[in-house]
Design a protein around this motif. Structure first.
Motif, mmCIF file in Angstrom:
data_model
loop_
_atom_site.group_PDB
_atom_site.id
_atom_site.type_symbol
_atom_site.label_atom_id
_atom_site.label_comp_id
_atom_site.label_asym_id
_atom_site.label_seq_id
_atom_site.Cartn_x
_atom_site.Cartn_y
_atom_site.Cartn_z
ATOM 1 N N LYS A 50 0.837 -1.203 0.000
ATOM 2 C CA LYS A 50 0.000 0.000 0.000
ATOM 3 C C LYS A 50 0.869 1.249 0.000
ATOM 4 O O LYS A 50 0.597 2.218 -0.722
ATOM 5 N N ASP A 51 1.934 1.225 0.801
ATOM 6 C CA ASP A 51 2.836 2.367 0.852
ATOM 7 C C ASP A 51 3.477 2.631 -0.505
ATOM 8 O O ASP A 51 3.618 3.782 -0.929
ATOM 9 N N LEU A 52 3.854 1.562 -1.221
ATOM 10 C CA LEU A 52 4.453 1.713 -2.544
ATOM 11 C C LEU A 52 3.455 2.352 -3.507
ATOM 12 O O LEU A 52 3.806 3.251 -4.277
ATOM 13 N N CYS A 53 2.194 1.902 -3.463
ATOM 14 C CA CYS A 53 1.162 2.470 -4.337
ATOM 15 C C CYS A 53 0.951 3.955 -4.051
ATOM 16 O O CYS A 53 0.773 4.763 -4.972
ATOM 17 N N LEU A 54 0.970 4.330 -2.781
ATOM 18 C CA LEU A 54 0.790 5.732 -2.413
ATOM 19 C C LEU A 54 1.954 6.589 -2.889
ATOM 20 O O LEU A 54 1.780 7.749 -3.260
ATOM 21 N N PRO A 58 -0.185 9.456 -5.508
ATOM 22 C CA PRO A 58 -0.739 10.110 -4.317
ATOM 23 C C PRO A 58 -2.271 10.164 -4.323
ATOM 24 O O PRO A 58 -2.880 10.324 -3.265
ATOM 25 N N GLN A 59 -2.900 10.027 -5.503
ATOM 26 C CA GLN A 59 -4.364 10.051 -5.582
ATOM 27 C C GLN A 59 -5.001 8.926 -4.765
ATOM 28 O O GLN A 59 -6.171 9.015 -4.377
ATOM 29 N N LEU A 60 -4.229 7.877 -4.466
ATOM 30 C CA LEU A 60 -4.769 6.747 -3.697
ATOM 31 C C LEU A 60 -4.920 7.073 -2.214
ATOM 32 O O LEU A 60 -5.434 6.253 -1.450
ATOM 33 N N SER A 61 -4.499 8.254 -1.807
ATOM 34 C CA SER A 61 -4.671 8.632 -0.404
ATOM 35 C C SER A 61 -6.152 8.761 -0.035
ATOM 36 O O SER A 61 -6.502 8.760 1.150
ATOM 37 N N LYS A 62 -7.026 8.854 -1.035
ATOM 38 C CA LYS A 62 -8.463 8.977 -0.789
ATOM 39 C C LYS A 62 -9.171 7.618 -0.744
ATOM 40 O O LYS A 62 -10.402 7.566 -0.693
ATOM 41 N N VAL A 63 -8.399 6.512 -0.771
ATOM 42 C CA VAL A 63 -9.020 5.186 -0.644
ATOM 43 C C VAL A 63 -9.576 5.018 0.765
ATOM 44 O O VAL A 63 -8.841 5.156 1.755
ATOM 45 N N ASP A 64 -10.854 4.725 0.880
ATOM 46 C CA ASP A 64 -11.485 4.493 2.181
ATOM 47 C C ASP A 64 -11.224 3.068 2.648
ATOM 48 O O ASP A 64 -10.821 2.837 3.790
ATOM 49 N N HIS A 65 -11.451 2.105 1.769
ATOM 50 C CA HIS A 65 -11.123 0.709 2.043
ATOM 51 C C HIS A 65 -11.101 -0.052 0.729
ATOM 52 O O HIS A 65 -11.454 0.504 -0.318
ATOM 53 N N VAL A 66 -10.676 -1.293 0.772
ATOM 54 C CA VAL A 66 -10.583 -2.107 -0.439
ATOM 55 C C VAL A 66 -11.500 -3.319 -0.320
ATOM 56 O O VAL A 66 -11.763 -3.814 0.771
ATOM 57 N N ASN A 67 -11.988 -3.768 -1.469
ATOM 58 C CA ASN A 67 -12.756 -5.006 -1.571
ATOM 59 C C ASN A 67 -12.087 -5.913 -2.590
ATOM 60 O O ASN A 67 -11.344 -5.454 -3.462
ATOM 61 N N TRP A 225 -12.589 17.175 -9.527
ATOM 62 C CA TRP A 225 -11.250 16.949 -10.071
ATOM 63 C C TRP A 225 -10.304 16.500 -8.971
ATOM 64 O O TRP A 225 -10.174 17.159 -7.948
ATOM 65 N N THR A 226 -9.652 15.368 -9.200
ATOM 66 C CA THR A 226 -8.704 14.822 -8.223
ATOM 67 C C THR A 226 -7.255 15.090 -8.624
ATOM 68 O O THR A 226 -6.345 14.811 -7.850
ATOM 69 N N TYR A 227 -7.063 15.638 -9.839
ATOM 70 C CA TYR A 227 -5.702 15.943 -10.298
ATOM 71 C C TYR A 227 -5.773 17.094 -11.294
ATOM 72 O O TYR A 227 -6.667 17.143 -12.152
ATOM 73 N N THR A 228 -4.832 18.021 -11.175
ATOM 74 C CA THR A 228 -4.667 19.104 -12.141
ATOM 75 C C THR A 228 -3.191 19.206 -12.488
ATOM 76 O O THR A 228 -2.335 19.295 -11.598
ATOM 77 N N SER A 229 -2.878 19.189 -13.764
ATOM 78 C CA SER A 229 -1.482 19.191 -14.208
ATOM 79 C C SER A 229 -0.918 20.602 -14.210
ATOM 80 O O SER A 229 -1.627 21.586 -13.987
ATOM 81 N N GLN A 230 0.348 20.681 -14.501
ATOM 82 C CA GLN A 230 0.989 21.954 -14.766
ATOM 83 C C GLN A 230 0.493 22.480 -16.107
ATOM 84 O O GLN A 230 -0.194 21.786 -16.859
ATOM 85 N N GLU A 231 0.865 23.702 -16.436
ATOM 86 C CA GLU A 231 0.501 24.292 -17.723
ATOM 87 C C GLU A 231 1.608 24.012 -18.735
ATOM 88 O O GLU A 231 2.789 24.230 -18.453
ATOM 89 N N GLU A 247 4.985 12.623 -14.227
ATOM 90 C CA GLU A 247 4.854 11.287 -13.654
ATOM 91 C C GLU A 247 3.505 10.720 -14.085
ATOM 92 O O GLU A 247 2.551 11.473 -14.281
ATOM 93 N N PRO A 248 3.398 9.388 -14.281
ATOM 94 C CA PRO A 248 2.090 8.806 -14.589
ATOM 95 C C PRO A 248 1.071 9.178 -13.514
ATOM 96 O O PRO A 248 1.397 9.243 -12.326
ATOM 97 N N VAL A 249 -0.164 9.430 -13.941
ATOM 98 C CA VAL A 249 -1.220 9.882 -13.033
ATOM 99 C C VAL A 249 -2.354 8.860 -13.037
ATOM 100 O O VAL A 249 -2.787 8.402 -14.101
ATOM 101 N N LEU A 250 -2.826 8.508 -11.837
ATOM 102 C CA LEU A 250 -3.966 7.604 -11.712
ATOM 103 C C LEU A 250 -5.246 8.420 -11.774
ATOM 104 O O LEU A 250 -5.528 9.229 -10.886
ATOM 105 N N CYS A 251 -6.002 8.240 -12.858
ATOM 106 C CA CYS A 251 -7.282 8.924 -13.021
ATOM 107 C C CYS A 251 -8.355 8.111 -12.314
ATOM 108 O O CYS A 251 -8.641 6.976 -12.716
ATOM 109 N N ILE A 252 -8.946 8.668 -11.274
ATOM 110 C CA ILE A 252 -9.968 7.989 -10.479
ATOM 111 C C ILE A 252 -11.327 8.527 -10.878
ATOM 112 O O ILE A 252 -11.653 9.682 -10.593
#
Length: 374
Positions: A50-54, A58-67, A225-231, A247-252
């Protein structure tokens, strides 16, 4: 040190944790968790996957729990291990995040746009619709294919193009845009933006049945919006321009919006500034069907669901090929022929939506080697 001694028992826990957290490949974490029961217990209890994924996203910081899938295979009971709920949650998180980390790095690259949703404005709908940006060619048959904004006196007025991706979870690596060159207007103007910016997120549940392409608007009140890039600066050039994310971005949530900032080209016919886009491509890794998400509104957290533990296969995304010199020369030759026929007035009169020959079928396709200019 005696043969077979576990070095974890000889080191302080913080030092062991620092060593293991230096691993950046999820495969390495999976391998070390298979060395022994004590190593597996250490990896799971400290949530290293989990730490590696975070760290990767960083968008995974909003995970409440996993199934995970009902009846997912669990490891054998370990000697002295607890059967408490906390232990079960740790085991489940280890499996889900280990597979997620591997998928984010190894699933095949592909085109990730599913459909066009909405444009902030459209000059002539549906002829100049956002849907046209999904066509890689700037012409289909004898008709130009592009999206055009409405004209503005103020060149600072922005525009947005919003798309639904192929999955609710996608790892996006780059976006490619090609501004439209009006080859039917004098001087071949290119209606690019000054710069672009990208946002990723999801549709609000209350708006899912209301958002469609015929409904114009910026979408700020329809999306989260959970992510906004640079210009990124955009060149006023007729080519597919590559915008690679740092960096690759996880679109949730599976929604991507392109912000087109600033206008550079004024149309001679009306003196207004326009932005026109011929083609949009979004390159990344789709994490569905193995993964899904459930958005928990209004908290903006989400449930990460592992729907299966089988890895999908997808072809690698090819590098986009720029227009060939022959294609550009043929286009110039076609314009010259139109000028010799005295069609310049018509070109200016019809503006963006000019059709070279309304009497001929739009189903007639061009050959790559050239076009019919008779």
């Amino acid at each position: 040190m005696k043969s077979g001694m576990d070095f974890l028992s000889c080191l302080h826990q913080d030092l062991s944790l620092k060593i293991f957290m230096s691993l950046e490949d999820p495969s390495d974490l999976v391998r070390i968790s298979a060395v022994s029961r004590s190593w597996r217990h250490f990896v799971i209890t400290h949530g290293l996957c989990k730490d590696l994924c975070l760290r990767l996203f960083p968008q995974l910081s909003k995970v409440d729990h996993v199934n995970e899938p009902t009846g997912a295979i669990k490891g054998p009971a370990e000697a002295g291990s607890s059967t408490s709920r906390e232990c079960e949650v740790s085991e489940r998180e280890h499996r889900v995040f280990a597979f997620l980390a591997r998928g984010c790095l190894s699933f095949g690259l592909r085109e990730c746009i599913s459909k066009a949703i909405i444009a902030s404005s459209t000059d002539n709908y549906p002829e100049e619709s956002i849907v046209n940006t999904l066509e890689p060619r700037d012409r289909v048959g004898r008709r130009a294919s592009y999206w055009s904004s409405k004209g503005q006196k103020n060149p600072a007025v922005p525009e947005t193009l919003t798309y639904k991706l192929v999955a609710d979870l996608c790892v996006i690596t780059e976006i490619n845009l090609r501004p439209f060159q009006a080859y039917f207007q004098f001087g071949y103007p290119i209606y690019s933006a000054k710069s672009v910016r990208f946002r990723m997120g999801y549709i609000k549940s209350s708006m899912k049945n209301l958002v469609n392409e015929s409904f114009q608007g910026s979408g700020d009140d329809k999306f989260v919006w959970t992510y906004t890039s640079q210009e990124f600066p955009m060149a006023q050039e007729n080519r597919l321009q590559n915008f690679k994310l740092p960096e690759p971005v996880l679109c949730i949530g599976g929604i991507l919006q392109i912000e087109l900032l600033g206008r550079v080209q004024r149309q001679d016919m009306d003196g207004l500034f326009y932005i026109c886009v011929s083609n949009v491509q979004v390159v990344g890794r789709a994490l569905s069907p193995p993964f899904g998400v459930q958005i928990l509104e209004p908290s903006d957290k989400f449930v990460l669901e592992a729907l299966s533990y089988s890895q999908p296969t997808a072809p690698e995304w090819p590098s986009p090929a720029p227009a060939t010199t022959l294609q550009m020369r043929v286009r110039d030759l076609e314009q010259i022929v139109n000028i010799l026929r005295g069609n310049v007035a018509n070109v200016v009169e019809y503006g963006y939506g000019f059709d070279f020959d309304d009497e001929e079928s739009d189903e007639e396709e061009e050959e790559e080697e050239g076009v019919d200019i008779e």
